[in-house]
Design an enzyme around this catalytic site. Structure first.
Site, PDB file in Angstrom:
ATOM      1  N   ASN A 170       0.828  -1.199   0.000  1.00  0.00           N
ATOM      2  CA  ASN A 170       0.000   0.000   0.000  1.00  0.00           C
ATOM      3  C   ASN A 170       0.866   1.254   0.000  1.00  0.00           C
ATOM      4  OD1 ASN A 170      -2.653   1.451   0.491  1.00  0.00           O
ATOM      5  ND2 ASN A 170      -1.474   2.126   2.278  1.00  0.00           N
ATOM      6  N   ASP A 270      -1.065  -6.425   3.744  1.00  0.00           N
ATOM      7  CA  ASP A 270      -1.362  -5.339   4.669  1.00  0.00           C
ATOM      8  C   ASP A 270      -2.251  -4.291   4.011  1.00  0.00           C
ATOM      9  OD1 ASP A 270      -0.792  -3.756   7.146  1.00  0.00           O
ATOM     10  OD2 ASP A 270       0.181  -2.417   5.713  1.00  0.00           O
ATOM     11  N   GLU A 306      -5.681  -8.253   4.950  1.00  0.00           N
ATOM     12  CA  GLU A 306      -6.254  -7.438   6.018  1.00  0.00           C
ATOM     13  C   GLU A 306      -7.287  -6.489   5.423  1.00  0.00           C
ATOM     14  OE1 GLU A 306      -4.787  -4.253   9.429  1.00  0.00           O
ATOM     15  OE2 GLU A 306      -3.919  -4.212   7.408  1.00  0.00           O
TER      16      GLU A 306
END
Length: 568
Positions: A170, A270, A306
């Site tokens: 990210n 993530d 996630e």
């Protein structure tokens, strides 16, 4: 050329190149892995992920013997142990946990019954938590070397333990070379001059703008043309990546191939919810792209993401076709498992949620593998949520161990460790190995508060106590391993046995059916199974607070307080 010495030499050569790749030109890294893989194929060599797991990877028929003599199914339904390396075990005496420390504790991990580990970020970083990556091809020097990582992966595979690592895409660190080069290039532009990706491809890797589009945009940290801003939603030092950029995707594929060649069995993705804020279609496409690519390198590759959101949103993300999303609906202080353990949610209602998760997730991906957990590095500890009530802590663990899918346990939960407040550092304290033997004990994060004392004994004491939380976890994981239907079975509710704190389900997998009977109350219950789907079944295992026996006589089960019975 197929001997182990050649394989190790080949892997080492690869690692040395990647550590020194800057001297060879950054664009060459697109071609060299292809060269390596071509040589490997010519000589019939398989990457470590394939070679080390040739006997255990693949279909549900592939079996591997575990340390307790059980035949474990070699699929992607696993019992994972989440490790924050920094706080886990220190092998070199500097107060910081490291990869060799994890390796030294593999006996412990294996004997607990875990057959997978999830390593929180291990790549070079500027912070203790290491979610701001400065180099996707290295190991943070606080944790060790690439050779240490390879040794850990190799030994895990020898033990039938698969390795999942955090893959943070990210954002990067603001110190990453991509970001540094992009900012330097933008600062050198004349006012009004448009950036040219053919000159500096990295300007397309991030979200740059000549206007401060929101409070999440920051001025580039380079002197010169300062009329450029970049997006950093989590922190100014974590600039967000532009995952729609094809050159960036090519780089990320090369990085993924590198770690898969190193032996990594899966990625924990993530912040998947934030690849593009509030854009489920884009984010699921990103997950699908990367997972599909990884499958071309390893058909048994695993991915767990996630998506910290509601059950409905998590279900939407299963449209990505990726196998697992962490089930935040069951986790944390207000999650369904904690509520059921403390008695504020009836187990009959919990079963309804189990059915809903099954229906909603499978509707988007029939091959989904739920990722069950009750805490992680971002949430408070179970002991805090259950005010250090040992019986409730055990009950929560027992409920977790009967959930479908893969199961994740955050290090220290098996001994009832505590946290404090909302500061992340207070949730990532040193693993409490011993009160008297400080060897291997870490200092933990520098900004963690002092005086956060566990309500329960250290791991070494609990190992010697048959009724400890730790030994309850061991029995619970063993029960899960002995009954593969628990993780893999389709759930059916047994309505006539569901009433308040009493509940029952069937789990059906392939040609096998088991039943799970719950008593989450603080009272002993006598449960008559006559005339139900459980009638005539026999005891396959059970979980009780202090290892008391559950008696089944003439179709009547005597269930102690907060107990779980498995029948087949």
């Amino acid at each position: 050329m197929r001997n182990n010495a050649f394989k190790r030499a080949f892997s080492t050569l690869s690692a040395v190149f990647w550590q020194n790749r800057k001297a060879t030109g950054s664009r060459l890294k697109y071609l060299l892995p292809v060269f390596f893989l071509a040589i490997a194929v010519c000589f019939g060599w398989k990457a470590p992920v394939m070679a080390a797991e040739a006997e255990t990877a693949g279909t549900s028929e592939a079996l591997a013997e575990t340390s307790d003599g059980l035949d474990a199914i070699g699929d992607n339904y696993r019992n994972y142990y989440e490790i924050f390396v920094y706080s886990f075990y220190d092998s070199d005496g500097d107060g910081i946990g490291d990869l060799n420390g994890v390796r030294e504790k593999l006996d412990y991990i294996e004997e607990m019954g875990f057959d997978g580990i999830w390593l929180m970020p291990v790549m070079p970083s500027t912070t203790y938590h290491k979610y701001d990556v400065t180099d996707y091809y290295g190991i943070d020097e606080e944790y060790g070397t690439l050779e240490d990582f390879q040794a850990l992966v190799e030994e895990c595979h020898e033990r039938g333990i698969r390795v999942v690592m955090d893959f943070v895409i990210n954002h990067t660190s603001s110190q990453h070379e991509w970001f540094q080069e992009a900012c330097a290039y933008l600062a050198a532009l004349e006012k009004g001059e448009e950036p040219d990706e053919s000159v500096c491809p990295y300007v397309g890797y991030y979200h740059f703008s000549q206007t401060q589009e929101s409070s999440d945009y920051y001025e580039i940290p380079v002197a010169g043309n300062s009329s450029w801003y970049y997006e950093g939603v989590f922190w100014s030092e974590m600039p967000d990546l532009n995952l729609s950029n094809e050159s960036l995707r090519a780089d990320l594929e090369t990085i993924a191939a590198y770690w898969i060649e190193m032996g990594v069995d899966g990625f924990r993705m993530d912040a998947a919810l934030h690849f593009e804020e509030s854009d489920t279609a884009f984010n699921t496409e990103v997950l699908n792209w990367l997972y599909s690519y990884c499958l071309t390198l390893d058909p048994d590759f695993y991915m767990v993401s996630e998506v910290w959101s509601s059950e409905t949103t998590i279900a939407d993300y299963y449209a990505s076709g990726t196998p697992s999303m962490f089930n935040f609906d069951m986790a944390d202080a207000e999650g369904k498992l904690i509520k059921a353990a403390r008695g504020t949610l009836k187990v009959s209602s919990l079963i309804d949620y189990m059915i809903k998760w099954q229906e909603d997730f499978s509707a988007e991906n029939p091959d989904y593998i739920d990722a069950a957990f009750i805490s992680n590095h971002d949430t408070g500890r179970i002991s805090n949520a259950l005010v250090s009530d040992e019986n409730d802590v055990k009950m929560a663990a027992g409920l977790l161990m009967t959930m479908s899918g893969s199961m994740f346990v955050y290090y220290g939960e098996e001994i009832g460790m505590k946290s404090k407040g909302t500061a992340d550092e207070n949730k990532r304290l040193p693993m409490y190995w011993s009160e008297t033997d400080t060897e291997g004990m870490t200092n933990g994060p520098a900004d963690a508060e002092e005086g956060i004392v566990s309500s329960f004994a250290a791991a070494d004491e609990q190992l010697a106590d048959e009724t400890s939380i730790l030994n309850y976890y061991k029995r619970a994981i063993a029960l899960r391993n002995e009954n593969p239907e628990i993780a893999r079975g389709t759930i059916e509710k047994v309505e006539e046995l569901c009433d308040g704190n009493q509940g029952a389900i069937l789990k059906i997998w392939e040609e096998s059916t088991i039943a799970i009977l719950y008593n989450t109350s603080d009272e002993e219950l006598e449960v008559d199974l006559s005339g139900t789907a459980l009638s005539g079944m026999e005891v396959s295992g059970y979980l009780t607070l202090n290892d008391e026996e559950i008696v089944l006589t003439d179709n009547v089960a005597v269930m102690p307080a907060q107990s779980i019975l498995v029948l087949r």
